[in-house]
Design an enzyme around this catalytic site. Sequence first.
Site, mmCIF file in Angstrom:
data_model
loop_
_atom_site.group_PDB
_atom_site.id
_atom_site.type_symbol
_atom_site.label_atom_id
_atom_site.label_comp_id
_atom_site.label_asym_id
_atom_site.label_seq_id
_atom_site.Cartn_x
_atom_site.Cartn_y
_atom_site.Cartn_z
ATOM 1 N N HIS A 60 -92.547 18.650 -9.289
ATOM 2 C CA HIS A 60 -91.379 17.820 -9.588
ATOM 3 C C HIS A 60 -91.576 16.476 -8.907
ATOM 4 C CE1 HIS A 60 -87.304 16.322 -9.754
ATOM 5 N NE2 HIS A 60 -86.934 17.343 -10.501
ATOM 6 N N SER B 184 -84.887 25.228 -17.720
ATOM 7 C CA SER B 184 -85.038 26.504 -17.001
ATOM 8 C C SER B 184 -83.689 27.198 -16.829
ATOM 9 C CB SER B 184 -85.704 26.306 -15.643
ATOM 10 O OG SER B 184 -84.917 25.499 -14.806
ATOM 11 N N PHE C 11 -81.683 13.370 -19.397
ATOM 12 C CA PHE C 11 -82.668 14.037 -18.552
ATOM 13 C C PHE C 11 -84.059 13.755 -19.106
ATOM 14 C CE2 PHE C 11 -83.008 17.155 -15.135
ATOM 15 C CZ PHE C 11 -81.775 17.037 -14.558
ATOM 16 N N ARG D 198 -91.797 15.414 -16.438
ATOM 17 C CA ARG D 198 -92.153 15.486 -15.019
ATOM 18 C C ARG D 198 -93.645 15.369 -14.745
ATOM 19 N NH1 ARG D 198 -87.819 20.300 -13.553
ATOM 20 N NH2 ARG D 198 -86.005 18.921 -13.626
ATOM 21 N N GLN E 258 -95.605 23.290 -12.210
ATOM 22 C CA GLN E 258 -94.949 21.983 -12.266
ATOM 23 C C GLN E 258 -94.731 21.385 -10.884
ATOM 24 O OE1 GLN E 258 -90.640 21.354 -13.741
ATOM 25 N NE2 GLN E 258 -91.971 20.376 -15.242
ATOM 26 N N GLY F 263 -81.093 36.741 -9.604
ATOM 27 C CA GLY F 263 -80.840 35.328 -9.856
ATOM 28 C C GLY F 263 -80.178 35.202 -11.219
ATOM 29 N N GLY F 264 -80.338 34.031 -11.810
ATOM 30 C CA GLY F 264 -79.678 33.779 -13.088
ATOM 31 C C GLY F 264 -80.094 34.754 -14.179
ATOM 32 N N ALA F 265 -81.399 34.966 -14.343
ATOM 33 C CA ALA F 265 -81.871 35.817 -15.432
ATOM 34 C C ALA F 265 -81.445 37.273 -15.219
ATOM 35 C CB ALA F 265 -83.386 35.720 -15.559
ATOM 36 N N GLY F 266 -81.598 37.758 -13.990
ATOM 37 C CA GLY F 266 -81.250 39.150 -13.700
ATOM 38 C C GLY F 266 -79.768 39.412 -13.896
ATOM 39 N N LEU G 264 -85.688 19.079 -3.048
ATOM 40 C CA LEU G 264 -85.554 18.476 -4.367
ATOM 41 C C LEU G 264 -84.432 17.448 -4.444
ATOM 42 C CD1 LEU G 264 -86.737 18.803 -7.215
ATOM 43 C CD2 LEU G 264 -84.808 20.289 -7.714
ATOM 44 N N GLU H 240 -83.673 15.281 -10.993
ATOM 45 C CA GLU H 240 -83.969 14.323 -12.052
ATOM 46 C C GLU H 240 -82.679 13.721 -12.612
ATOM 47 O OE1 GLU H 240 -86.991 16.006 -14.564
ATOM 48 O OE2 GLU H 240 -86.064 15.115 -16.318
ATOM 49 N N ARG I 201 -92.692 22.172 -18.232
ATOM 50 C CA ARG I 201 -91.292 22.430 -18.599
ATOM 51 C C ARG I 201 -90.474 21.147 -18.527
ATOM 52 N NH1 ARG I 201 -86.854 23.082 -15.714
ATOM 53 N NH2 ARG I 201 -87.730 23.593 -13.682
ATOM 54 N N HIS J 30 -92.738 22.969 -7.834
ATOM 55 C CA HIS J 30 -91.375 23.258 -8.262
ATOM 56 C C HIS J 30 -91.248 24.492 -9.137
ATOM 57 C CE1 HIS J 30 -87.235 22.325 -9.090
ATOM 58 N NE2 HIS J 30 -87.438 22.150 -10.360
#
Lengths: 254, 600
Positions: B255, B412, B129, B299, B253, B27-30, B265, B268, B407, B366
Amino acid sequence: MASAVAAKSGPIAHGEVPTFPVTIIIRRFDPEVDKEPRWVDYDLQMHGTDRVLDALHKIKWEIDGSLAFRRSCAHGVCGSDAMRINGKNRLACKTLLKDLDVSKPIYIEALKGLPLEKDLIVDMEPFFDSYRAVQPFLIASSKPKDGKERLQSAAQREIFDETTKCILCAACTSSCPVFWTDGQYFGPAAIVNAHRFIFDSRDEGAQVRMDILNDKEGVWRCRTTFNCTDACPRGIQVTKVIGEVKQAILRGKP
Amino acid sequence: MSVKTDEGEIIDGVHYHKHDVVIVGAGGAGMRAAIEAGPKASTAVISKLYPTRSHTGAAQGGMAAALANVEEDNWEWHTYDTVKGGDYLVDQDAAEILAKEAIHAVIDLENMGLPFNRTPEGRIDQRRFGGHTREHGKAPVRRACYAADRTGHMILQTLYQNCVKLGINFFNEFYVLDLLMVDVKGVKRPAGVVAYELATGDLHVFQGKSVIFATGGFGKIFKTTSNAHTLTGDGVGIIWRKGLPLEDMEFFQFHPTGLAGLGILLSEAARGEGAILRNADGERFMERYAPTIKDLAPRDIVARSMATEIREGRGAGPYKDYVYLDITHLEPAVIDAKLPDITEFARTYLGVEPYTEPVPVLPTAHYAMGGIPTNNNAEVLRNNTETVPGLYAAGECACVSVHGSNRLGTNSLLDINVFGKRAGNNAVAYAEKADWVPLPDDPTAGVRKILDHVRSGDGSERVGAIRKELQDAMDRNAQVFRTDESLREVGDLIKKLRARYRNVLIQDKGKRFNTDLLEAVELGFLLDLAEVLVYSARNRKESRGAHMREDYPKRDDKNLMVHTMAYLTGDPESAVASDHIKLEWKPVVVTNYPPTERKY
């Protein structure tokens, strides 16, 4: 039955969801057992808000755990569960049963044109090979010196907004009759992703991609049958996009 | 299956691979980690999905950074908002890193090609946000950088595009099921991971000098969730089973705006663009709960306010069991430009036309604030102060902690970029000087045990049935409101489900694409993580952020402004949670912001 299904409106409250019977007929294939694919019927009781994916899960979780299909997000953004539903390429998670004619059986099979692996799973590698071959990344020789973003007007961005929506589900490419008969053809999805960069004002690699797509397996194989446009779950006007790339190649610039 | 990777050396049917840096999760982090590691060291990225299927792609609203492109802003305000949003359980030094490095992280993505929405001057546009304010809470600020309402999709695509450009070595549809930890001179270090290849059923050992976990969350412990089916917490569960701690697992969390009944989802960003939450009477009820920033409160507060409205009989619909998200006052052109996807979700799944009708919404599970504890360098902690050399974690699976007990939206997508990058850089630096940790004898023994348990089961228990009971009970008892009684109830059920899981039966006994087998394995992780969550939640006798204990409705800073650290000890098969879970506390890092009452 029909009335429950037709009751299209706001959300249905918990505990009060009307159900209806539906027959799902799936083209099953287990490479470790079957010589040829076989059609298998499942009679289910489903709810008014259910998607085709819910029906597949009901089969897998309650009837036959060996049914194999890909899925992840379940709301049409990850691109895992493209398949042929009543002969059309759709995402199972974005196709509501109530929007199909459930008075007749619903036929589900794997995408065409990609090697069948098991049940509804095909080998995606040829698809991603074509995608990677069009250099689907920003080509720019320098970065802004001040550590800021590159400037781009809203109008410049709008030109390629459409093609940024692609989720690489392969619904378009595997609906294309040219691709069915000639797996070497880049296919609509690869052209969509080339378009996304060819028309990006920040990119300097348009010529490279246009040369790649000017190849005999490139854009000129497209016969504008519009299957791809009909198939796209993201609403991308794929055939129009391919036309824009053709025009750019003829012009020699984006 | 023509996987575009080397097959590895095959010994006794097991494939052996060797890479300096092994990244689990795409994903994003990897992938952000891979972009740092790939050019500098031999890197393998192992994912149970194709990278572009990862759930980063489902994130909608934006990525926070105090660019100040459209109004005055600075990273100190962002730090403060993050700390306050997290109800003072945030490690404040980490929040400062997050807010400071945000600016470069956004520019980095733009330079990589991300098509952000633009201002009239051609700069990256920003919007409001929840919980993001100017001057320490005075008014909402435009801090979220965005690309329509598919910012996560754009980030995932951009990162994958750059991985393609760099020729990153991916192993797609490989399920990592074990982390190999080896004692080297008295210190436990990772030697690599073991993965199950979906296409063939083969086992692969990936030896690595450094290992990064970027495996995402575990929202599938709940029924109503925005999370993908694949978010089963495998990575977090593996770490847990190794006896390494998990931090703040009780903080999950919810949402506020999931599509009612479905959990899908609705960003927000809708409220950021002016959407209003209304009860059955059409009242803008958030004015009563958060008078200053109203619908843009964090949230946890909005989700609780919604649940309170419904409890007190002001819910909408025939059963008064949801509230409305109203965007009918926005111009259709604005909706089309800024919120196109979520309006389509409402049309597709509920048959509601958001131009003219309010959309029924309910809180949806979430995001896990807790997870694998790391320090600010993304190094995994083995206790309150010491790290596991060579082991890193980033993204939702990790707990730095920048999110504390709640969060903020858009933090995130920021977290995965800032700490994914840090993980990648630090993993390379470590690999450059570290030696190889020798593989243990029979490295696949642990995975074979898991698989054999599931494959050889002759019981009558079905995966789907156990999972459904777990998810239903978690929604009922461990969601927005919790009490000791509700948590005890779900805890008792988990105990029973864990016992039933031992007799689980699968029908697919084959080797190719055996998703039946893997769903059973995933269920094991879900049960483990649900148990830790509930046990940690019962132990925290206060209300803070997303953890609302009705029997302890106040925040207790004197005793409980501390992180939970949960450890698996003793016999993991023992029935009673207290026989195999040990809880400890870890201090919160406070720099500039002593806790005060949280008002919005």
